[in-house]
Every structure is written in structure tokens, then in C-alpha cells.
Design a protein around this motif. Structure first.
Motif, mmCIF file in Angstrom:
data_model
loop_
_atom_site.group_PDB
_atom_site.id
_atom_site.type_symbol
_atom_site.label_atom_id
_atom_site.label_comp_id
_atom_site.label_asym_id
_atom_site.label_seq_id
_atom_site.Cartn_x
_atom_site.Cartn_y
_atom_site.Cartn_z
ATOM 1 N N THR A 75 35.093 24.620 63.380
ATOM 2 C CA THR A 75 34.054 25.577 62.665
ATOM 3 C C THR A 75 34.190 26.641 63.279
ATOM 4 O O THR A 75 34.309 28.027 62.682
ATOM 5 C CB THR A 75 32.507 25.017 62.728
ATOM 6 O OG1 THR A 75 32.732 23.620 61.889
ATOM 7 C CG2 THR A 75 31.664 26.051 62.307
ATOM 8 N N HIS A 134 34.772 30.365 61.607
ATOM 9 C CA HIS A 134 33.359 30.813 61.276
ATOM 10 C C HIS A 134 33.465 32.373 60.585
ATOM 11 O O HIS A 134 32.639 32.684 59.677
ATOM 12 C CB HIS A 134 32.479 30.615 62.261
ATOM 13 C CG HIS A 134 32.430 31.424 63.568
ATOM 14 N ND1 HIS A 134 33.550 31.421 64.510
ATOM 15 C CD2 HIS A 134 31.499 32.592 63.732
ATOM 16 C CE1 HIS A 134 33.260 32.365 65.230
ATOM 17 N NE2 HIS A 134 32.093 33.103 65.084
ATOM 18 N N ALA A 186 33.661 30.162 53.921
ATOM 19 C CA ALA A 186 33.803 28.845 53.719
ATOM 20 C C ALA A 186 34.672 28.445 52.302
ATOM 21 O O ALA A 186 35.541 27.708 52.579
ATOM 22 C CB ALA A 186 32.238 28.359 53.170
ATOM 23 N N THR A 241 38.125 28.904 54.179
ATOM 24 C CA THR A 241 38.274 27.767 55.106
ATOM 25 C C THR A 241 38.861 26.713 54.241
ATOM 26 O O THR A 241 39.600 25.979 54.646
ATOM 27 C CB THR A 241 37.178 27.411 55.862
ATOM 28 O OG1 THR A 241 36.810 28.729 56.659
ATOM 29 C CG2 THR A 241 37.271 26.264 56.654
ATOM 30 N N VAL A 275 33.354 21.057 57.785
ATOM 31 C CA VAL A 275 33.425 22.453 58.484
ATOM 32 C C VAL A 275 33.165 23.581 57.429
ATOM 33 O O VAL A 275 32.404 24.596 57.898
ATOM 34 C CB VAL A 275 35.077 22.567 58.458
ATOM 35 C CG1 VAL A 275 35.377 23.826 59.231
ATOM 36 C CG2 VAL A 275 35.565 21.359 59.796
ATOM 37 N N CYS A 276 33.350 23.499 56.290
ATOM 38 C CA CYS A 276 33.224 24.424 55.249
ATOM 39 C C CYS A 276 31.538 24.436 55.137
ATOM 40 O O CYS A 276 31.129 25.861 55.147
ATOM 41 C CB CYS A 276 33.615 24.190 53.877
ATOM 42 S SG CYS A 276 35.552 24.356 53.711
ATOM 43 N N LEU A 299 29.438 24.005 57.390
ATOM 44 C CA LEU A 299 28.997 24.723 59.014
ATOM 45 C C LEU A 299 29.345 26.126 58.798
ATOM 46 O O LEU A 299 28.649 26.988 58.896
ATOM 47 C CB LEU A 299 29.424 24.074 59.879
ATOM 48 C CG LEU A 299 28.994 22.796 60.159
ATOM 49 C CD1 LEU A 299 29.808 21.954 61.349
ATOM 50 C CD2 LEU A 299 27.351 22.760 60.509
ATOM 51 N N VAL A 300 30.477 26.548 58.231
ATOM 52 C CA VAL A 300 30.868 28.020 58.209
ATOM 53 C C VAL A 300 29.982 28.797 57.085
ATOM 54 O O VAL A 300 29.554 29.798 57.598
ATOM 55 C CB VAL A 300 32.401 28.038 57.693
ATOM 56 C CG1 VAL A 300 32.793 29.589 57.346
ATOM 57 C CG2 VAL A 300 33.320 27.396 58.723
ATOM 58 N N HIS A 326 26.605 29.395 58.994
ATOM 59 C CA HIS A 326 26.565 29.585 60.573
ATOM 60 C C HIS A 326 25.699 30.958 60.882
ATOM 61 O O HIS A 326 25.096 31.035 61.849
ATOM 62 C CB HIS A 326 27.760 29.909 60.958
ATOM 63 C CG HIS A 326 28.501 31.196 60.856
ATOM 64 N ND1 HIS A 326 29.340 31.365 59.775
ATOM 65 C CD2 HIS A 326 28.530 32.186 61.545
ATOM 66 C CE1 HIS A 326 29.611 32.762 59.877
ATOM 67 N NE2 HIS A 326 29.217 33.120 60.764
ATOM 68 N N GLN A 332 23.870 18.885 58.052
ATOM 69 C CA GLN A 332 24.608 20.084 59.122
ATOM 70 C C GLN A 332 23.777 20.241 60.504
ATOM 71 O O GLN A 332 24.301 20.719 61.286
ATOM 72 C CB GLN A 332 24.371 21.372 58.229
ATOM 73 C CG GLN A 332 25.254 21.400 56.969
ATOM 74 C CD GLN A 332 26.365 20.371 56.627
ATOM 75 O OE1 GLN A 332 27.235 20.373 57.477
ATOM 76 N NE2 GLN A 332 26.214 19.993 55.594
ATOM 77 N N VAL A 386 27.000 25.410 66.693
ATOM 78 C CA VAL A 386 27.599 26.452 66.430
ATOM 79 C C VAL A 386 26.990 27.854 66.435
ATOM 80 O O VAL A 386 27.751 28.667 66.885
ATOM 81 C CB VAL A 386 28.049 26.027 64.613
ATOM 82 C CG1 VAL A 386 28.394 27.580 63.915
ATOM 83 C CG2 VAL A 386 28.911 25.009 64.482
#
Length: 452
Positions: A269, A273, A299, A302, A319-320, A322-323, A326, A349, A356
């Protein structure tokens, strides 16, 4: 030097000796044992051919599996645990920067060791001969150096992934890369294009979760990032003219990697990010650079990058998400605002999102950093209160279900989904409304009717 071999490894070596073959523990397990680390796997090398190894290890509770027979490797299984046993070999010419065109067996241990990647991985050991170290691997371990066995360009030409492995081992062990070894990487970095995405992904993740994820700077400086992650190279070249930041987006990204726990999802992430910032930068009327919209575009980027590197769908999704979240800031962090953020970002999340956000702040300039961290403490405290109160944050927590709406005369379909969404929005704003009787009464009063 004495290395304490596991009982099963000693047994493997002993059985091969009884059959008339030398045998040694070899490679990374020897390196890790010398360093006082617990080896993940124990590998054995021997002049015995795969067929001869298979003949030695057959019987109750023990058998072999042809896991790499074309390269002289069989896996001996004992009590559900596997040990790779590989015949001493010489590799022929490498046609694709990955696979030798032919493999020839040898009965000389040092000939096998000289084809290995780095000196620290080219040591062998058994209890009779002790440590066999033909290329000064022990000295390199003591000096903290990653050095190719023989000519670096030859070793990297044989398997281009070894260039990534050099940086990864340095990151894991806190070592430096030998000057000649490092100098060969930019010359051959383009050969990484011949390596499968899966193998590159594995090395990238190992590097990221190492104690030194800042080795990503080395990946960029040597030109490897240009081959498999050009988006990161662009981060390293994108300045941030903004008081909240110092240095390029890439340097901020590297610092953020150092500020979060070595969990694959968290480190990935942080790597991604701000991946969209170079594509979103605009100079504002205040004269500073701004990056509006970069989390959502990030996102999307990513997802494309992680698919390209063959990550699994679950990791990509986490991961997407969280990106995308963020930079989300419920301000001020009232319970209502925080509940809305949790609903918007997805309750799943949290609490990773806090890690993050803090890493992002700690990697920024000192400008208002203290205030930002205080805000995060307040945000998380409100989140904890919401979770302790078991407030409704998703449809599954609503007191009313689709079946209840059917009984109230609502037909299944789009309208039902819209009603449940409106109910959830009300409940997020005011948790006391999450009572079946209250929500159905509001439905009967027309409060959830389509505004059109």
C-alpha cells in the motif's frame, strides 16, 4: 566451524554416505545457519544422480517426488517434510537469461558451487568435511557484502533475476552490494524483461517486507524499476512543491515504507499510495503543487500494476482499497463523520488504514506534522468508541432485512436495494434509529420513497 544440522538432514546425508555418495547441506541454509538465523529450507547436494537418490530413499514413511528432475533435483519426503536433493551439476549456455540449454552432472563439488549466484550462497557443509567455502563466502558474510561468484556479468547473464536477488539479499541482511557486482546490474537490467512476472513479484515482496525496504532506491538507481515498475521510476523523478512534503514523490514513498510494519499488504500500500501523483499534479493559485484525485486514480493504477505482476485477487483488492482510502479525512472527527468514513471506505479497511495514514504523515515534512498525528489519535479514539458500541456500519448490521421489506409489500429488485441504502445512511447518522419497528414505521411514512 560447526553447524548444528537438523536430524532429518543428518539422516539424509548419512544414508547417501552409506550408499557410497558424498553429500552436503548447501546454499541458503548454510548461510543462514552461520548467521544464526533459522533456515526456511534445508537443501542437500550430492554426486548421486536423481535415479540413484530415488533408489536410496524408498521404503516405509519415506519417498521421493520429481520436483525438478530435468535439473537434477528430487525432493525427499519424510514425515510430511520435504528436502530438495540435487546432483552436482554444470550448466550449459543460457539462452533466455533464465534456463540453461543443457545440464551436465559432475562429481566435483566445487564445480557445482561455482555456478551459484553469490558467494554467501555457495558454501556447503557436512559434519565430516566441515565448511566447504571455495569462494570466500564466509569472509563476505563477515564483511556484510553481496558478491557474485566469479564474473558478475556472467552470473546475471545466466539468470537476470539474480540482479533483483542481489538487492533483496542486501535489504534482508543489511549488507552492501560489492562494487563490481553492482556495476554489472545497469548493464544487464533490460534482461529482466525476460523474467516471468511471478518471479519478479516474489523478489519484490521479499524486498519490501525486509528490514530495509528503502532498497527500492537501489532498484531505481540501477535501472531495474524502469523494466518492471516504470511507474515507480516516475515517482522518483516527480518533485513536490508543497509545504507538506519534502523531496520527490518517490523519496516520500520510500520513507513511508520505513514507517509501517513489514506486512505485505501494508508495505505494498505504501509503495503504491501516491502512484498517481505524477498524473494529477497541478499548480494552484497559491503557487504550490496539488494532487487532487490521486487516491482514486492511484487505486486504478495499482490494480493494473498488481495484475501485471500476477498478484492474487485478494491482495489486489485489499491494497487497492487502502490506496483509495489513504487520503480520506473525516474532519472534524465526530462520531457521525467517522461512521460515514468507515462506511465509505469499508469497515474491513480498519485498523490497517490508521497504520497507512500514520506512515504517510511521518514520511511528510515537519509542517503541521504534530497536529496531523494528534488528529489521527483523535480519529482512532472515535473509531474505537464506535466499534465498542457495535454501531451499524453496513447493511448486514441493519435491523431490517430484505425479507422484512417483502413482508411490508416491497418487491425484490432495485427499489429494495435503494431503500436499504437509505435506511443505512440514516442509521449511520443516527444509530438509535436501528430498530426494526422504527425503520419500518419510517418506511410506512414514506421517508424512504424514491425522491424522483
Amino acid at each position: 566451524m560447526r553447524i548444528e544440522l537438523p536430524d532429518k538432514v543428518s539422516y539424509l546425508i548419512s544414508e547417501l554416505n552409506k550408499a557410497g555418495f558424498d553429500a552436503y547441506a548447501v546454499g541458503g541454509c548454510v548461510r543462514d545457519a552461520i548467521l544464526g538465523r533459522t533456515p526456511e529450507d534445508w537443501d542437500v547436494t550430492t554426486p548421486a544422480t536423481p535415479k540413484q537418490v530415488k533408489n536410496v530413499f524408498r521404503g516405509p514413511g519415506i519417498f521421493t517426488v520429481d520436483t525438478g528432475i530435468e535439473h537434477g533435483t528430487v525432493t525427499v519426503m519424510m514425515d510430511g517434510e520435504g528436502f530438495e536433493v540435487t546432483t552436482y551439476r554444470l550448466d550449459g549456455h543460457y539462452d533466455d537469461a533464465r534456463h540453461p540449454s543443457e545440464v551436465t552432472y559432475t562429481d566435483v563439488l566445487t564445480e557445482d558451487l561455482k555456478r551459484r549466484d553469490f558467494t554467501i550462497n555457495a558454501m556447503a557443509y557436512n559434519e565430516d568435511a566441515g565448511l566447504v567455502d571455495a569462494f570466500d563466502g564466509l569472509d563476505d558474510l563477515n564483511r556484510g557484502v553481496i558478491r557474485c561468484v566469479g564474473n558478475p556479468e556472467e552470473r546475471f547473464g545466466e539468470d537476470a533475476l539474480r540482479m533483483m536477488r542481489a538487492v533483496r539479499f542486501a535489504a534482508q541482511l543489511g549488507f552492501a552490494i560489492d562494487a563490481d557486482t553492482r556495476a554489472a546490474i545497469p548493464k544487464l537490467a533490460d534482461n529482466l524483461s525476460l523474467i516471468s512476472a511471478e518471479r519478479i513479484r516474489t523478489e519484490l515482496v521479499k524486498l519490501l517486507i525486509s528490514p530495509h525496504p528503502d532498497a527500492m532506491r537501489e532498484v531505481w538507481e540501477t535501472g531495474m524499476a524502469d523494466v518492471f515498475l516504470p511507474e515507480f521510476s516516475r515517482l522518483m523523478e516527480t518533485e513536490q512543491n508543497n509545504p507538506h512534503h519534502c523531496g520527490t514523490v518517490g523519496e516520500h514513498t520510500i520513507r513511508s515504507l520505513m514507517e509501517v510494519d513489514p506486512d505485505p499488504v501494508l508495505r505494498l500500500t505504501m509503495l503504491f499510495h501516491d502512484i498517481a501523483k505524477p498524473y494529477c499534479v497541478k499548480k494552484g493559485e497559491d503557487g504550490f503543487d496539488h494532487f487532487h484525485g490521486h487516491p482514486r486514480l492511484g487505486a486504478e493504477m495499482t490494480r493494473e500494476i498488481m495484475r501485471r505482476l500476477k498478484f492474487d485477487n485478494d491482495t489486489i483488492a485489499r491494497v487497492c482499497a487502502l490506496v483509495a482510502a489513504h487520503d480520506d479525512r473525516p474532519y472534524p472527527p465526530t462520531k457521525q463523520a467517522v461512521r460515514r468514513s468507515i462506511y465509505r471506505n469499508g469497515v474491513e479497511q480498519y485498523p490497517a488504514l490508521f497504520a497507512v495514514k500514520r506512515a504517510d504523515i511521518l514520511a511528510q515534512s515537519d509542517y503541521l506534522q504534530k497536529e496531523k498525528l494528534e488528529y489521527m489519535d483523535e480519529y482512532e479514539a472515535v473509531y474505537d468508541q464506535i466499534m465498542e458500541a457495535h454501531d451499524c456500519l453496513s447493511r448486514k448490521d441493519l435491523a431490517v432485512t430484505g425479507s422484512d421489506l417483502i413482508e411490508a409489500g416491497i418487491k425484490p429488485g432495485k427499489e429494495m436495494g435503494q431503500i436499504l441504502s437509505r435506511m443505512l445512511e440514516d442509521v449511520i447518522d443516527e444509530p438509535s434509529l436501528n430498530e426494526k419497528q422504527i425503520l419500518l414505521a419510517r418506511l410506512a411514512d414514506g421517508k424512504y420513497a424514491d425522491p424522483d
